[in-house]
Scaffold this active site. Structure first.
Site, PDB file in Angstrom:
ATOM      1  NE  ARG A 136      10.124  11.882  -0.455  1.00 61.41           N
ATOM      2  CZ  ARG A 136      10.452  12.242   0.790  1.00 61.41           C
ATOM      3  NH1 ARG A 136      10.057  11.544   1.824  1.00 61.41           N
ATOM      4  NH2 ARG A 136      11.175  13.319   1.012  1.00 61.41           N
ATOM      5  CG  HIS A 159      -3.199   1.145  -0.012  1.00 63.20           C
ATOM      6  ND1 HIS A 159      -4.008   0.152  -0.502  1.00 63.20           N
ATOM      7  CD2 HIS A 159      -2.059   0.540   0.381  1.00 63.20           C
ATOM      8  CE1 HIS A 159      -3.378  -1.001  -0.406  1.00 63.20           C
ATOM      9  NE2 HIS A 159      -2.193  -0.793   0.125  1.00 63.20           N
ATOM     10  CG  HIS A 208       0.273  -4.788  -1.934  1.00 64.04           C
ATOM     11  ND1 HIS A 208       0.954  -4.129  -2.919  1.00 64.04           N
ATOM     12  CD2 HIS A 208       0.121  -3.881  -0.931  1.00 64.04           C
ATOM     13  CE1 HIS A 208       1.195  -2.887  -2.544  1.00 64.04           C
ATOM     14  NE2 HIS A 208       0.699  -2.717  -1.341  1.00 64.04           N
ATOM     15  CG  ASP A 234      -0.315  -7.806  -7.108  1.00 66.60           C
ATOM     16  OD1 ASP A 234       0.261  -7.926  -8.211  1.00 66.60           O
ATOM     17  OD2 ASP A 234      -1.390  -8.375  -6.857  1.00 66.60           O
ATOM     18  CG  ASP A 263      -1.352   5.209   1.946  1.00 69.85           C
ATOM     19  OD1 ASP A 263      -1.272   6.452   1.993  1.00 69.85           O
ATOM     20  OD2 ASP A 263      -2.406   4.588   2.159  1.00 69.85           O
ATOM     21  CG  ASP A 322       1.156   0.905   3.779  1.00 68.29           C
ATOM     22  OD1 ASP A 322       1.620  -0.210   4.103  1.00 68.29           O
ATOM     23  OD2 ASP A 322       0.332   1.062   2.868  1.00 68.29           O
ATOM     24  N   GLY A 375      -2.342  -2.145   6.367  1.00 72.34           N
ATOM     25  CA  GLY A 375      -1.766  -1.115   5.492  1.00 72.34           C
ATOM     26  C   GLY A 375      -2.730  -0.011   5.103  1.00 72.34           C
TER      27      GLY A 375
END
Length: 150
Positions: free
Chosen positions: A107, A98, A19, A91, A101, A71, A66
């Site tokens: 996951r 987002h 990030h 961060d 995302d 992402d 991203g």
């Protein structure tokens, strides 16, 4: 869900994501581990990849930024078995528009059982592990068995 063992190769495909407020930390980390990282295939979300390449000279495949879909591109590659290690300096102090995302990427990395480092300490431990330089088995969902059962 049934599981099978699949190998992670000795030459890893390492995804790098950071990030905005963590990009400098990612660049510093890549610089410290340049010798190790240059032995592997690197890919990154767009802005992060461009900054790493410019600062370190490492070759990095750059996906979309991203928030613009990078992402999701990484998530798809993880699902396809084309990412072996995710280094994601997110961060924890900044709200992210987002955020769904981010959660989806973490996951899918958990589903496909790839190593994930979310800060420099965990990334240091993983990149310096003996497993970084050799193949090893990991359990993953048996998708073919899943399809047969459906």
């Amino acid at each position: 869900m049934e599981f099978i063992t699949k190998p992670l190769p000795a030459n890893k495909r390492v995804a790098l994501v950071a990030h905005d407020h963590r990009k400098s930390a990612m660049i510093q980390w890549c610089s410290r581990h340049r010798t190790s990282l240059q032995k592997h295939y690197l890919l990154a979300t767009g802005t992060t990849g461009g900054k790493i390449e410019a600062a370190t000279g490492l070759k990095v495949e750059k996906l979309l930024s991203g928030p613009l879909g990078g992402d999701q591109q990484l998530g798809a590659r993880i699902s396809e078995g084309k990412v072996d290690f995710l280094v994601f300096f997110w961060d924890p102090f900044e709200p992210m528009p987002h955020d769904p995302d981010v959660k989806a990427l973490l996951r899918i990395a958990a589903v496909w059982n790839i190593p994930v480092a979310c800060n420099s300490s965990s990334a240091d431990m993983m990149v310096q592990s003996a497993l970084m330089e050799r193949s090893f088995g990991r359990e993953v969902p048996d998708y073919q068995c899943y399809l047969k059962q459906r």
